[in-house]
Write a protein that holds these residues in place. Structure first.
Motif, PDB file in Angstrom:
ATOM      1  N   ASP A  72       0.861  -1.171   0.000  1.00  0.00           N
ATOM      2  CA  ASP A  72       0.000   0.000   0.000  1.00  0.00           C
ATOM      3  C   ASP A  72       0.904   1.229   0.000  1.00  0.00           C
ATOM      4  N   PRO A  73       0.788   2.134  -1.003  1.00  0.00           N
ATOM      5  CA  PRO A  73       1.712   3.268  -1.075  1.00  0.00           C
ATOM      6  C   PRO A  73       1.425   4.362  -0.057  1.00  0.00           C
ATOM      7  N   TYR A  74       0.239   4.324   0.567  1.00  0.00           N
ATOM      8  CA  TYR A  74      -0.159   5.429   1.430  1.00  0.00           C
ATOM      9  C   TYR A  74       0.283   5.219   2.876  1.00  0.00           C
ATOM     10  N   PRO A  75       0.604   6.294   3.584  1.00  0.00           N
ATOM     11  CA  PRO A  75       1.001   6.176   4.991  1.00  0.00           C
ATOM     12  C   PRO A  75      -0.179   5.718   5.853  1.00  0.00           C
ATOM     13  N   PRO A  76       0.098   5.105   7.018  1.00  0.00           N
ATOM     14  CA  PRO A  76      -0.979   4.587   7.872  1.00  0.00           C
ATOM     15  C   PRO A  76      -1.984   5.644   8.315  1.00  0.00           C
ATOM     16  N   ASP A  77      -1.533   6.895   8.445  1.00  0.00           N
ATOM     17  CA  ASP A  77      -2.445   7.940   8.927  1.00  0.00           C
ATOM     18  C   ASP A  77      -3.163   8.674   7.803  1.00  0.00           C
ATOM     19  N   PRO A  80      -9.018   7.514   5.101  1.00  0.00           N
ATOM     20  CA  PRO A  80      -9.536   6.303   4.441  1.00  0.00           C
ATOM     21  C   PRO A  80     -10.008   6.546   3.011  1.00  0.00           C
ATOM     22  N   SER A  81     -10.409   7.769   2.714  1.00  0.00           N
ATOM     23  CA  SER A  81     -10.936   8.059   1.377  1.00  0.00           C
ATOM     24  C   SER A  81      -9.903   7.862   0.276  1.00  0.00           C
ATOM     25  N   VAL A  82      -8.579   7.907   0.592  1.00  0.00           N
ATOM     26  CA  VAL A  82      -7.576   7.757  -0.468  1.00  0.00           C
ATOM     27  C   VAL A  82      -7.605   6.358  -1.057  1.00  0.00           C
ATOM     28  N   ARG A  83      -8.114   5.402  -0.312  1.00  0.00           N
ATOM     29  CA  ARG A  83      -8.120   4.006  -0.766  1.00  0.00           C
ATOM     30  C   ARG A  83      -9.441   3.621  -1.418  1.00  0.00           C
ATOM     31  N   ARG A  84     -10.339   4.540  -1.521  1.00  0.00           N
ATOM     32  CA  ARG A  84     -11.633   4.254  -2.150  1.00  0.00           C
ATOM     33  C   ARG A  84     -11.536   4.535  -3.649  1.00  0.00           C
ATOM     34  N   HIS A 166      -1.766  23.218  -7.691  1.00  0.00           N
ATOM     35  CA  HIS A 166      -0.564  22.422  -7.412  1.00  0.00           C
ATOM     36  C   HIS A 166      -0.913  20.944  -7.281  1.00  0.00           C
ATOM     37  N   TRP A 167      -1.956  20.619  -6.520  1.00  0.00           N
ATOM     38  CA  TRP A 167      -2.328  19.220  -6.329  1.00  0.00           C
ATOM     39  C   TRP A 167      -2.773  18.577  -7.634  1.00  0.00           C
ATOM     40  N   SER A 168      -3.544  19.293  -8.417  1.00  0.00           N
ATOM     41  CA  SER A 168      -4.037  18.726  -9.664  1.00  0.00           C
ATOM     42  C   SER A 168      -2.890  18.364 -10.592  1.00  0.00           C
ATOM     43  N   ALA A 169      -1.884  19.228 -10.667  1.00  0.00           N
ATOM     44  CA  ALA A 169      -0.721  18.945 -11.518  1.00  0.00           C
ATOM     45  C   ALA A 169       0.012  17.693 -11.044  1.00  0.00           C
ATOM     46  N   ARG A 170       0.096  17.492  -9.724  1.00  0.00           N
ATOM     47  CA  ARG A 170       0.811  16.346  -9.181  1.00  0.00           C
ATOM     48  C   ARG A 170       0.037  15.041  -9.363  1.00  0.00           C
ATOM     49  N   LEU A 171      -1.296  15.130  -9.429  1.00  0.00           N
ATOM     50  CA  LEU A 171      -2.102  13.922  -9.532  1.00  0.00           C
ATOM     51  C   LEU A 171      -2.412  13.516 -10.969  1.00  0.00           C
ATOM     52  N   THR A 188       9.014   8.107  -2.009  1.00  0.00           N
ATOM     53  CA  THR A 188       7.565   8.184  -2.160  1.00  0.00           C
ATOM     54  C   THR A 188       7.226   9.014  -3.397  1.00  0.00           C
ATOM     55  N   PRO A 189       6.475   8.435  -4.348  1.00  0.00           N
ATOM     56  CA  PRO A 189       6.139   9.193  -5.566  1.00  0.00           C
ATOM     57  C   PRO A 189       5.376  10.467  -5.233  1.00  0.00           C
ATOM     58  N   GLU A 190       5.570  11.469  -6.054  1.00  0.00           N
ATOM     59  CA  GLU A 190       4.933  12.762  -5.819  1.00  0.00           C
ATOM     60  C   GLU A 190       3.412  12.649  -5.793  1.00  0.00           C
ATOM     61  N   TRP A 191       2.858  11.741  -6.618  1.00  0.00           N
ATOM     62  CA  TRP A 191       1.410  11.635  -6.667  1.00  0.00           C
ATOM     63  C   TRP A 191       0.840  11.080  -5.365  1.00  0.00           C
ATOM     64  N   VAL A 192       1.645  10.283  -4.630  1.00  0.00           N
ATOM     65  CA  VAL A 192       1.165   9.741  -3.360  1.00  0.00           C
ATOM     66  C   VAL A 192       1.005  10.862  -2.338  1.00  0.00           C
ATOM     67  N   SER A 193       2.047  11.668  -2.167  1.00  0.00           N
ATOM     68  CA  SER A 193       1.968  12.765  -1.199  1.00  0.00           C
ATOM     69  C   SER A 193       0.905  13.772  -1.616  1.00  0.00           C
TER      70      SER A 193
END
Length: 411
Positions: A72-77, A80-84, A166-171, A188-193
């Motif tokens: 799972d690329p996402y940090p534990p904290d 939950p919505s990032v995994r949906r 900024h976020w849209s460009a990274r995603l 950690t890839p930029e899109w994850v953060s």
């Protein structure tokens, strides 16, 4: 040349400026099974249109790439919505339920109310560019307009709009979806953060709206959306808002930039639009056909099926090269000609069937107003570089820069 070699050419950045001759090679072969990738590449218009509504094909394409051993690329904290999964990557009944709830708030009436504000924003952006002899259309108009519009529809504070740019460009690389977005450097890839930061912000925005409801923004409408007593859960709402931002931004950026690029390469069509701004809607539709912002989509076969003479086993990937299909002469005569005046424009620029793009009315509105204003206000525009530089994206193919010189921008 084998199908696998053709795919290799498609992946080559050299092809990014003009992939259409390569698409014609694919199309001449009919549906192409690429054994090395367990993938069928489809390029005919009728085949693509039929397959987009075929219930034997699943939109849950992540299943094809899923690796049970992948971390799972996402940090534990992370929220939950990032995994949906986004609802555009779901099948019925989940997709049907979520789309129905979202569409009840994302109405044609809501989009129609945006016409005057969007027109003012387009003029404001061109005003800012008027003091320079040369300007880049991306930050100057195409790249700024869509994210600003969706932020204001959602009710994002204007002071925070820069964060969404900024976020849209990274995603965007994540949304491109054709290859795994891995930076390959062990970090950690930029899109994850970027994903985590955006979801955290939207979680807070939704929580604030629950505490202090407003009735004049899309988040409030989505909070109120229900169908037969069913409502969006908190995580579903956050995931949907992120989808509206990222998907609605990047595709409309490319629509506006590709439309301007086509007009600059066809001065007669630019002059016709300047003479009759009412034809802007036709220019948008022809741009969606001729040089679409979304080049392809993919599905996974739920069972064995036959496409033409090609057999696809259950679990195989089906890539629908929409940009190739729209230049199929069987669907659009003289398909390599940019002609907004053609009698009928057949395209799949917003998809087809149950996954037809909910944001199509808004994209059409923004494209129409931006292209009409560009033609009306920018005097003697010229491309500084042709072809312009393109970004690395394969699916959401678009220019990285569109420098334009001009003789002035009128009021």
């Amino acid at each position: 040349m084998s199908g696998f070699e053709l795919v290799g050419k498609l992946l080559d950045p050299v092809s990014r400026a003009d992939p259409y001759p390569l698409y014609a090679e694919f199309r001449a072969r009919g549906p192409v099974w690429v054994e090395e990738m367990s993938t069928l590449v489809v390029t005919g218009y009728r085949d693509c249109e039929t397959l987009l509504r075929d219930p034997r094909l699943s939109a849950e394409r992540w299943r094809f790439f899923q690796d049970d051993q992948a971390a799972d690329p996402y940090p534990p904290d992370a929220p939950p919505s990032v995994r949906r999964p986004w609802f555009l990557s779901l099948d019925p009944p989940d997709h049907t339920r979520l789309r129905r709830l979202v569409s009840s708030a994302f109405t044609a009436r809501a989009v129609a109310r945006m016409e005057a504000p969007v027109a003012r924003l387009v003029d404001d952006l061109l005003d800012r560019a008027s003091g320079r002899d040369t300007f880049d259309l991306l930050p100057g108009l195409a790249g700024t307009l869509p994210v600003t519009v969706i932020c204001r529809m959602l009710g994002v504070p204007q002071a925070d709009e820069r964060l969404f740019h900024h976020w849209s460009a990274r995603l965007t690389r994540l949304l491109d979806g054709f290859s795994a977005p891995d930076d390959g450097n062990g970090e950690t890839p930029e899109w994850v953060s970027g994903t985590v930061e955006l979801h955290r912000y939207v979680n807070e925005l939704v929580a604030d709206r629950r505490r202090s409801p407003r009735r004049d923004d899309l988040i409030s409408e989505l909070l109120a959306a229900q169908d037969g007593g069913d409502v969006l859960s908190h995580d579903e709402l956050v995931s949907t808002i992120v989808l509206l931002l990222v998907a609605g931004h990047e595709t409309t950026v490319n629509l506006i930039a590709n439309g301007v690029l086509a007009l600059l390469r066809h001065p007669g069509q630019l002059a016709a639009l300047r003479a009759d701004p009412g034809t802007a809607a036709a220019v948008v539709e022809e741009t969606l056909r001729y040089d679409p912002p979304v080049q392809l989509t993919a599905r996974v076969a739920d069972r064995d099926l036959l496409v033409g003479k090609a057999k696809v086993p259950a679990g195989g990937l089906v890539i629908l090269l929409l940009a190739a299909a729209q230049r199929d002469p069987a669907a659009n005569p003289d398909p390599d000609r940019f002609d907004p005046g053609r009698e009928q424009v057949r395209h799949l620029g917003f998809g087809f069937g149950p996954h037809f793009c909910l944001g199509a009315p808004l994209a059409r509105l923004e494209g129409r107003l931006a292209l009409a204003a560009f033609a009306r206000r920018v005097r003697e525009p010229r491309l500084v570089a042709d072809p312009p530089p393109y970004r690395e994206h394969i699916n959401l193919r678009g220019v990285g820069e569109l420098l334009i010189s001009h003789a002035g921008i009128t009021r």
